[in-house]
Design a protein around this motif. Structure first.
Motif, PDB file in Angstrom:
ATOM      1  N   GLU A  50     -39.421 -36.895  66.676  1.00 26.68           N
ATOM      2  CA  GLU A  50     -38.216 -37.674  66.064  1.00 26.68           C
ATOM      3  C   GLU A  50     -37.615 -36.971  67.742  1.00 26.68           C
ATOM      4  OE1 GLU A  50     -36.078 -38.815  62.144  1.00 26.68           O
ATOM      5  OE2 GLU A  50     -35.948 -37.188  62.242  1.00 26.68           O
ATOM      6  N   PHE A  57     -34.887 -41.846  63.379  1.00 28.63           N
ATOM      7  CA  PHE A  57     -35.660 -43.173  62.310  1.00 28.63           C
ATOM      8  C   PHE A  57     -34.525 -43.315  61.123  1.00 28.63           C
ATOM      9  CE2 PHE A  57     -39.269 -41.846  64.393  1.00 28.63           C
ATOM     10  CZ  PHE A  57     -40.053 -42.617  64.766  1.00 28.63           C
ATOM     11  N   GLU A  61     -37.378 -47.533  58.773  1.00 25.85           N
ATOM     12  CA  GLU A  61     -38.129 -47.325  58.404  1.00 25.85           C
ATOM     13  C   GLU A  61     -39.528 -47.054  58.362  1.00 25.85           C
ATOM     14  OE1 GLU A  61     -36.204 -48.370  63.598  1.00 25.85           O
ATOM     15  OE2 GLU A  61     -35.576 -46.077  62.306  1.00 25.85           O
ATOM     16  N   SER A  74     -41.669 -49.283  66.732  1.00 26.01           N
ATOM     17  CA  SER A  74     -40.442 -48.735  66.129  1.00 26.01           C
ATOM     18  C   SER A  74     -40.056 -47.692  66.809  1.00 26.01           C
ATOM     19  CB  SER A  74     -40.719 -47.941  64.713  1.00 26.01           C
ATOM     20  OG  SER A  74     -40.374 -48.420  63.699  1.00 26.01           O
ATOM     21  N   LYS A  78     -36.972 -47.790  70.001  1.00 25.86           N
ATOM     22  CA  LYS A  78     -35.767 -47.396  70.903  1.00 25.86           C
ATOM     23  C   LYS A  78     -35.952 -46.660  72.074  1.00 25.86           C
ATOM     24  CE  LYS A  78     -36.015 -45.613  65.642  1.00 25.86           C
ATOM     25  NZ  LYS A  78     -34.244 -45.811  64.836  1.00 25.86           N
TER      26      LYS A  78
END
Length: 78
Positions: A50, A57, A61, A74, A78
């Motif tokens: 992250e 997240f 997810e 994922s 983003k």
């Protein structure tokens, strides 16, 4: 960002967080394939990913991922 570049970045994060330069990730890689990848290190990996990608997240997810490929999907979304 291309998924291959995301995979390369995620692999570097795994190697750093798990302190193992020999880790080679593929889309099919799961926690069972990486000895050092346990529940505690999973949280550390999520936080590091992250921070690196400047994303967040949801719990849903994170819980839905079955392998590294789904994690990369994922990140790419983003």
């Amino acid at each position: 960002m291309e998924k291959s570049k995301i995979l390369a970045a995620v692999q570097e994060i795994f190697q750093d967080v798990l302190d193992n330069e020999d880790i080679e990730l593929a889309n099919e890689t799961t926690a069972e394939d990486v000895e050092e990848w346990d529940s505690l290190s999973h949280i550390q990996l999520i936080v590091a990913i992250e921070k690196h990608f400047k994303i967040k997240f949801t719990s849903r997810e994170i819980l839905s991922w079955k392998n590294v490929g789904e994690m990369i999907d994922s990140i790419a979304a983003k």
